[in-house]
Design a protein around this motif. Structure first.
Motif, mmCIF file in Angstrom:
data_model
loop_
_atom_site.group_PDB
_atom_site.id
_atom_site.type_symbol
_atom_site.label_atom_id
_atom_site.label_comp_id
_atom_site.label_asym_id
_atom_site.label_seq_id
_atom_site.Cartn_x
_atom_site.Cartn_y
_atom_site.Cartn_z
ATOM 1 N N GLU A 34 0.762 -0.979 0.229
ATOM 2 C CA GLU A 34 0.207 0.073 0.049
ATOM 3 C C GLU A 34 0.959 1.287 0.039
ATOM 4 O O GLU A 34 1.885 1.409 1.113
ATOM 5 C CB GLU A 34 -1.103 0.000 1.209
ATOM 6 C CG GLU A 34 -1.715 1.286 1.194
ATOM 7 C CD GLU A 34 -2.488 1.434 2.422
ATOM 8 O OE1 GLU A 34 -3.032 2.619 2.933
ATOM 9 O OE2 GLU A 34 -2.629 0.385 3.394
ATOM 10 N N ARG B 179 0.328 8.056 5.859
ATOM 11 C CA ARG B 179 -0.992 8.156 5.193
ATOM 12 C C ARG B 179 -1.649 9.506 5.012
ATOM 13 O O ARG B 179 -2.454 9.772 4.170
ATOM 14 C CB ARG B 179 -1.926 6.842 5.674
ATOM 15 C CG ARG B 179 -3.119 6.722 4.979
ATOM 16 C CD ARG B 179 -4.092 5.621 5.813
ATOM 17 N NE ARG B 179 -3.455 4.361 5.501
ATOM 18 C CZ ARG B 179 -3.291 3.437 6.508
ATOM 19 N NH1 ARG B 179 -3.048 3.635 7.500
ATOM 20 N NH2 ARG B 179 -2.585 2.091 6.147
ATOM 21 N N LEU C 100 1.432 5.019 0.876
ATOM 22 C CA LEU C 100 1.159 6.061 1.885
ATOM 23 C C LEU C 100 1.175 7.160 1.344
ATOM 24 O O LEU C 100 0.444 8.103 1.453
ATOM 25 C CB LEU C 100 1.944 5.766 3.241
ATOM 26 C CG LEU C 100 1.734 4.288 3.748
ATOM 27 C CD1 LEU C 100 2.844 4.249 4.978
ATOM 28 C CD2 LEU C 100 0.376 4.012 4.090
#
Length: 247
Positions: A61, A227, A63
Motif C-alpha cells: 500500500e 498516510r 502511503l
C-alpha cells in the motif's frame, strides 16, 4: 486406604533403587534439513497462499511519495527530523494535548526511506520493532540528563526542539512551542517503551515524574502520519532543518 499406602511405599522404594543399567556408548549423526534435503510441502504452501497475498497487498500500500531518498545521519539528517516530527504530531493527537518533544533511538532506525513510493513495507523496514509509544513527564534536570546521555555517544534524535552540542554536552535548548529548558519545570517527552524501560543504558528514566503508556505502536504512528501526508497530494521533500548543531 492401607493397601494404597503400601503400594505407594513400594513404588517409592522401587523408583529410588538403581535399575542396574548405565550408558556405555553414544553415537550421533547430523541430519541436515534445508530446501535441498527436504522438499517443500505443496499442501502447506497452497494453504499459505491467501495469507501471503494478503500480507503482500498490505505491505504494498502506497502511503505517500518522496522527491528523493530520505536518509538518517548524525548529528542531524532528513530522516531523523521527519520521523521525530511525525511521532510528535501523532503522539500529541493520541495524548489529546501538545507534547513538548519527541525522541527516537538512533540505532532503532534500521533503514532509509526511498525516493518515489513510500509503502507500509517501507515503514516496516525503517522501524521493524514493535516498540510502543510512551509519554514520560520529566523534570528539566532529568531531561537535560537525558539529552546529554544520548548526545554523548548513542546518537541524539529529537523532534520539537533545537539545541547545540559542545563537548558532548547539550546547550541552548529551545522548544518549538517557545519554552526553554528550566531545571525545575516539567516537560512531556514522547519516546519508545524500549528507552523508557531503560534501553541504551537510560535506566535513570525509571525516576520520571510520570509514565503514560499510549497503547500505540510507534510504527503505526508513522504509518498513520505518512498516510495523512499522502492524502494532501504533496510529496515529501527530504530536508534537515539543522535542529542539532555541534560547536
Amino acid at each position: 486406604m492401607r493397601k494404597h499406602l503400601v503400594w505407594l511405599a513400594l513404588a517409592s522404594m522401587w523408583a529410588c533403587t538403581p535399575s542396574g543399567y548405565h550408558l556405555t556408548n553414544r553415537t550421533a549423526k547430523r541430519i541436515g534439513v534445508d530446501s535441498v534435503a527436504a522438499a517443500a510441502d505443496s499442501s502447506v504452501a497452497n494453504f499459505l497462499i491467501p495469507y501471503r497475498q494478503g500480507v503482500d497487498k498490505s505491505m504494498s500500500e502506497v502511503l505517500t511519495t518522496s522527491t528523493g531518498p530520505i536518509e538518517k545521519g548524525l548529528p542531524d539528517a532528513p530522516l531523523n527530523d521527519l520521523l521525530t516530527d511525525a511521532l510528535l504530531k501523532q503522539a500529541s493527537q493520541r495524548y489529546g494535548k501538545p507534547i513538548d518533544c519527541a525522541h527516537l533511538n538512533y540505532g532503532g532506525i534500521r533503514d532509509n526511506l526511498p525516493k518515489g513510493n513510500i509503502t507500509i513495507g517501507s515503514v516496516f523496514e525503517v522501524m521493524p520493532f514493535d516498540n510502543q509509544l510512551v509519554v514520560l513527564t520529566m523534570t528539566g534536570s532529568m531531561l537535560q540528563q537525558f539529552l546529554n546521555h544520548f548526545a554523548s555517544g548513542h546518537g541524539l534524535v529529537v523532534g520539537g526542539i533545537r539545541l547545540k552540542i559542545h563537548d558532548k554536552q547539550v546547550q541552548s535548548v529551545t522548544f518549538a512551542n517557545g519554552r526553554t529548558l528550566q531545571p525545575n519545570e516539567t516537560y512531556t517527552v514522547a519516546l519508545s517503551d524500549y528507552i523508557a524501560n531503560g534501553g541504551d543504558s537510560a535506566d535513570f528514566l525509571s525516576n520520571a515524574v510520570k509514565r503514560e503508556n499510549m497503547n500505540y505502536l510507534i510504527r503505526d504512528a508513522l504509518i498513520d502520519y505518512f498516510r495523512q501526508q499522502g492524502k494532501t497530494g504533496q510529496p515529501l521533500t527530504p530536508a534537515s532543518d539543522g535542529r542539532i548543531s555541534i560547536e
